[in-house]
Design a protein around this motif. Structure first.
Motif, PDB file in Angstrom:
ATOM      1  N   ARG A   9       0.833  -1.204   0.000  1.00 46.97           N
ATOM      2  CA  ARG A   9       0.000   0.000   0.000  1.00 46.97           C
ATOM      3  C   ARG A   9       0.871   1.260   0.000  1.00 46.97           C
ATOM      4  N   GLU A  10       1.912   1.260   0.810  1.00 45.82           N
ATOM      5  CA  GLU A  10       2.822   2.411   0.857  1.00 45.82           C
ATOM      6  C   GLU A  10       3.526   2.602  -0.489  1.00 45.82           C
ATOM      7  N   ALA A  11       3.864   1.498  -1.155  1.00 46.21           N
ATOM      8  CA  ALA A  11       4.518   1.594  -2.464  1.00 46.21           C
ATOM      9  C   ALA A  11       3.588   2.234  -3.488  1.00 46.21           C
ATOM     10  N   LEU A  12       2.315   1.848  -3.465  1.00 48.36           N
ATOM     11  CA  LEU A  12       1.344   2.452  -4.385  1.00 48.36           C
ATOM     12  C   LEU A  12       1.221   3.949  -4.131  1.00 48.36           C
ATOM     13  N   LYS A  13       1.032   4.321  -2.881  1.00 47.65           N
ATOM     14  CA  LYS A  13       0.876   5.740  -2.530  1.00 47.65           C
ATOM     15  C   LYS A  13       2.119   6.537  -2.917  1.00 47.65           C
ATOM     16  N   ASN A  14       3.287   6.023  -2.590  1.00 52.06           N
ATOM     17  CA  ASN A  14       4.531   6.705  -2.927  1.00 52.06           C
ATOM     18  C   ASN A  14       4.687   6.855  -4.437  1.00 52.06           C
ATOM     19  N   TYR A  15       4.360   5.816  -5.176  1.00 52.32           N
ATOM     20  CA  TYR A  15       4.511   5.891  -6.632  1.00 52.32           C
ATOM     21  C   TYR A  15       3.575   6.947  -7.207  1.00 52.32           C
ATOM     22  N   PHE A  16       2.307   6.914  -6.813  1.00 56.36           N
ATOM     23  CA  PHE A  16       1.352   7.882  -7.351  1.00 56.36           C
ATOM     24  C   PHE A  16       1.701   9.308  -6.942  1.00 56.36           C
ATOM     25  N   GLU A  17       2.167   9.504  -5.724  1.00 59.12           N
ATOM     26  CA  GLU A  17       2.491  10.847  -5.231  1.00 59.12           C
ATOM     27  C   GLU A  17       3.802  11.389  -5.805  1.00 59.12           C
ATOM     28  N   ASN A  18       4.810  10.535  -5.898  1.00 57.61           N
ATOM     29  CA  ASN A  18       6.155  11.037  -6.166  1.00 57.61           C
ATOM     30  C   ASN A  18       6.795  10.602  -7.482  1.00 57.61           C
ATOM     31  N   LYS A  19       6.345   9.539  -8.099  1.00 58.95           N
ATOM     32  CA  LYS A  19       7.081   9.003  -9.236  1.00 58.95           C
ATOM     33  C   LYS A  19       6.375   9.152 -10.572  1.00 58.95           C
ATOM     34  N   THR A  20       5.154   9.693 -10.584  1.00 58.88           N
ATOM     35  CA  THR A  20       4.455   9.900 -11.848  1.00 58.88           C
ATOM     36  C   THR A  20       4.807  11.273 -12.413  1.00 58.88           C
ATOM     37  N   ARG A  21       4.355  11.542 -13.634  1.00 56.51           N
ATOM     38  CA  ARG A  21       4.615  12.826 -14.284  1.00 56.51           C
ATOM     39  C   ARG A  21       3.594  13.892 -13.897  1.00 56.51           C
ATOM     40  N   PHE A  22       2.614  13.549 -13.050  1.00 55.49           N
ATOM     41  CA  PHE A  22       1.550  14.486 -12.701  1.00 55.49           C
ATOM     42  C   PHE A  22       1.993  15.438 -11.589  1.00 55.49           C
ATOM     43  N   LYS A  23       1.763  16.727 -11.806  1.00 61.36           N
ATOM     44  CA  LYS A  23       2.105  17.727 -10.793  1.00 61.36           C
ATOM     45  C   LYS A  23       1.116  17.711  -9.641  1.00 61.36           C
ATOM     46  N   LYS A  24      -0.163  17.453  -9.953  1.00 63.33           N
ATOM     47  CA  LYS A  24      -1.225  17.478  -8.941  1.00 63.33           C
ATOM     48  C   LYS A  24      -1.766  16.058  -8.759  1.00 63.33           C
ATOM     49  N   THR A  25      -1.407  15.430  -7.660  1.00 64.89           N
ATOM     50  CA  THR A  25      -1.946  14.099  -7.354  1.00 64.89           C
ATOM     51  C   THR A  25      -2.620  14.156  -5.995  1.00 64.89           C
ATOM     52  N   GLN A  26      -3.667  13.366  -5.846  1.00 60.22           N
ATOM     53  CA  GLN A  26      -4.350  13.314  -4.557  1.00 60.22           C
ATOM     54  C   GLN A  26      -5.100  12.004  -4.432  1.00 60.22           C
ATOM     55  N   GLU A  27      -5.225  11.579  -3.192  1.00 56.59           N
ATOM     56  CA  GLU A  27      -6.008  10.388  -2.922  1.00 56.59           C
ATOM     57  C   GLU A  27      -7.469  10.799  -2.818  1.00 56.59           C
ATOM     58  N   GLY A  28      -8.363  10.031  -3.419  1.00 57.79           N
ATOM     59  CA  GLY A  28      -9.784  10.337  -3.380  1.00 57.79           C
ATOM     60  C   GLY A  28     -10.584   9.219  -4.018  1.00 57.79           C
ATOM     61  N   VAL A  29     -11.883   9.434  -4.127  1.00 61.19           N
ATOM     62  CA  VAL A  29     -12.736   8.403  -4.722  1.00 61.19           C
ATOM     63  C   VAL A  29     -13.608   8.944  -5.850  1.00 61.19           C
ATOM     64  N   ASP A  30     -13.715  10.255  -5.976  1.00 62.08           N
ATOM     65  CA  ASP A  30     -14.572  10.845  -7.003  1.00 62.08           C
ATOM     66  C   ASP A  30     -13.831  10.927  -8.333  1.00 62.08           C
ATOM     67  N   VAL A  31     -14.510  10.467  -9.397  1.00 60.77           N
ATOM     68  CA  VAL A  31     -13.936  10.521 -10.738  1.00 60.77           C
ATOM     69  C   VAL A  31     -14.002  11.970 -11.208  1.00 60.77           C
ATOM     70  N   PRO A  32     -12.846  12.567 -11.515  1.00 53.91           N
ATOM     71  CA  PRO A  32     -12.868  13.969 -11.948  1.00 53.91           C
ATOM     72  C   PRO A  32     -13.432  14.114 -13.364  1.00 53.91           C
ATOM     73  N   LYS A  33     -14.113  15.248 -13.601  1.00 52.13           N
ATOM     74  CA  LYS A  33     -14.654  15.517 -14.945  1.00 52.13           C
ATOM     75  C   LYS A  33     -13.519  15.780 -15.929  1.00 52.13           C
ATOM     76  N   VAL A  34     -12.425  16.364 -15.414  1.00 51.25           N
ATOM     77  CA  VAL A  34     -11.236  16.599 -16.230  1.00 51.25           C
ATOM     78  C   VAL A  34     -10.055  16.010 -15.476  1.00 51.25           C
ATOM     79  N   GLY A  35      -9.370  15.095 -16.100  1.00 49.06           N
ATOM     80  CA  GLY A  35      -8.225  14.465 -15.473  1.00 49.06           C
ATOM     81  C   GLY A  35      -8.402  12.961 -15.371  1.00 49.06           C
ATOM     82  N   TYR A  36      -7.626  12.367 -14.482  1.00 49.74           N
ATOM     83  CA  TYR A  36      -7.562  10.906 -14.382  1.00 49.74           C
ATOM     84  C   TYR A  36      -7.900  10.430 -12.977  1.00 49.74           C
ATOM     85  N   LEU A  37      -8.433   9.221 -12.925  1.00 50.63           N
ATOM     86  CA  LEU A  37      -8.589   8.510 -11.663  1.00 50.63           C
ATOM     87  C   LEU A  37      -8.134   7.079 -11.902  1.00 50.63           C
TER      88      LEU A  37
END
Length: 192
Positions: A65-93
């Protein structure tokens, strides 16, 4: 030194030795995941929102679980990442689902007997691990589902104590989940 304190020390030392033997006589490795250097972070170049849903691990979490969170927060090309459950109208989930795959019933029985005998009797499993699913949404719509399977080899036996150093030569659960998430981004790159 009093007799009570001497007995207390003997009980503590005996407990520590038994704990060490139980922990150090297990060999764990993941199939198809050799130990490699940690994956580097990518340059943050994408301004699009990136939301991720992390699972509750169905059994003891050894760093996945920590590896997933760390990868999504720190190792992707996205400047704005956040944990959540709502599918954004613009962007990715990315919704990550993890199911633990138990050892076979025979392997579970041997693991139980081995544990009850303080690992004097050997036990092993080659079928347990995780089934992991990444569900990708882009701009409010589901665009793909990616399934991965992690198989783990596990063995315990008192005679493994001298070779327990082998665990330092194999990939950890954290490393395996990190590499699997990297593979997901490679497999889904057409959507990014």
């Amino acid at each position: 030194m009093t007799i009570a304190k001497t007995k207390s020390n003997i009980v503590f030392i005996t407990g520590a030795v038994l704990f060490f033997l139980l922990v150090s006589n297990c060999i764990i490795s993941y199939k198809d995941y050799p130990k490699i250097l940690p994956l580097p972070s990518e340059e943050k170049t994408l301004d699009t929102n990136f939301v991720y849903v992390l699972p509750t691990f169905p059994q003891l979490n050894l760093g996945g679980r920590e590896a997933l969170k760390n990868y999504f927060e720190n190792k992707t090309r996205f400047k704005k990442t956040q944990e959540g459950v709502d599918v954004p109208k613009v962007g990715y989930l990315v919704n990550v689902k993890v199911n633990y795959r138990s050892p076979t019933p025979v392997a579970t029985a041997f693991l139980g007997v081995s544990t009850l005998t303080a690992t004097l009797l050997p036990a092993w499993s080659t079928q347990d691990g995780y089934d992991v699913q990444y569900i990708l949404y882009k701009d409010g719509k589901k665009v793909g589902t990616y399934d991965y399977h992690i198989f783990r080899n596990y063995a315990q036996w008192l005679l493994f104590v001298p070779i327990s150093w082998y665990n330092f030569e194999t990939a950890t659960e954290k490393e395996v989940f990190e590499r699997m998430t990297f593979k997901f981004f490679e497999d889904a790159k057409e959507h990014f």
